[in-house]
Design an enzyme around this catalytic site. Structure first.
Site, short mmCIF file in Angstrom:
data_model
loop_
_atom_site.label_atom_id
_atom_site.label_comp_id
_atom_site.label_asym_id
_atom_site.label_seq_id
_atom_site.Cartn_x
_atom_site.Cartn_y
_atom_site.Cartn_z
N PRO A 183 38.57 59.32 79.79
CG PRO A 183 39.92 57.88 78.52
CD PRO A 183 38.61 57.94 79.25
CB CYS A 184 38.20 64.40 78.24
SG CYS A 184 38.42 65.01 79.91
#
Length: 214
Positions: A183-184
């Protein structure tokens, strides 16, 4: 039929011959002729392109990323035998360490569940072939930033004992091959600003708002 015959046939097939394309994809996989299996899926944040190998899910692309560029990247970085499967449930030969079509089925389901607010973590086999070097270290670390939480580029750099590598962390987030799964979108600039996002800032805002509301 050789690998080149299969790939040439798939590339030349008309758009309305999905059933033929799926059968050829199945036959190619059964014959060990597939490096990457690719599927486009609709989602609340636009069309996603999912790519898997016998080892697991390897790449997620957002709407707006040119499909030909995505396919070229996969062919160059993973292997030239890139095959499209148009629909979920495409049978496969089960070759390799994972059933490629089943990986895509599971990824599709889990991504839909996540975007509907029903899932907070992903449980998928992953092929990390595109996550190498320091960028790969950063990208793997992203999964430690839990649902509904955020971290800054500087905090990630410090956690990796590289406090001066803030810009490199930003680059790693921008080139993350598995957004959503890694989850950037939860990583912000050191001043609290959103920073960039390969899926677009509106998508990043939407994902953060969804998680914070849970």
């Amino acid at each position: 039929m050789t690998a080149d015959d299969v790939i040439d046939t798939l590339r030349g097939a008309p758009a309305d011959t999905d059933r033929l394309r799926d059968r050829l994809a199945r036959d190619a996989q059964r014959g060990g002729l597939v490096d990457v299996l690719v599927r486009s899926v609709e989602s609340p944040i636009g069309e996603l392109i999912l790519a898997a190998t016998p080892r697991g899910l390897a790449y997620v692309a957002f709407e707006g990323e040119p499909r030909e560029e995505v396919l070229q990247l996969l062919a160059t970085k993973i292997g030239p035998r890139v095959v499209s499967a148009s629909t979920p449930g495409t049978p496969s030969g089960g070759t390799g360490d994972a059933d490629i079509a089943s990986v895509l089925d599971d990824a599709t389901t889990q991504l839909h569940d996540y975007l509907a607010g029903r899932r907070r973590e992903f449980t998928l086999p992953l092929d990390t072939v595109l996550a190498t070097g320091f960028r790969g270290l950063v990208q793997r670390r992203l999964s430690e930033v839990g649902y509904g939480r955020t971290a800054t580029y500087r905090e990630i750099a410090t956690a990796l004992d590289k406090p001066g590598a803030v810009r490199a962390v930003g680059t790693a987030c921008a080139t993350n091959p598995l957004p959503l799964v890694w989850p950037c979108h939860r990583i912000l600039r050191s001043d609290g600003g959103l920073g960039g996002y390969r899926g677009g800032l509106e998508v990043k805002k939407r994902l953060l708002a969804m998680e914070s509301a849970a």
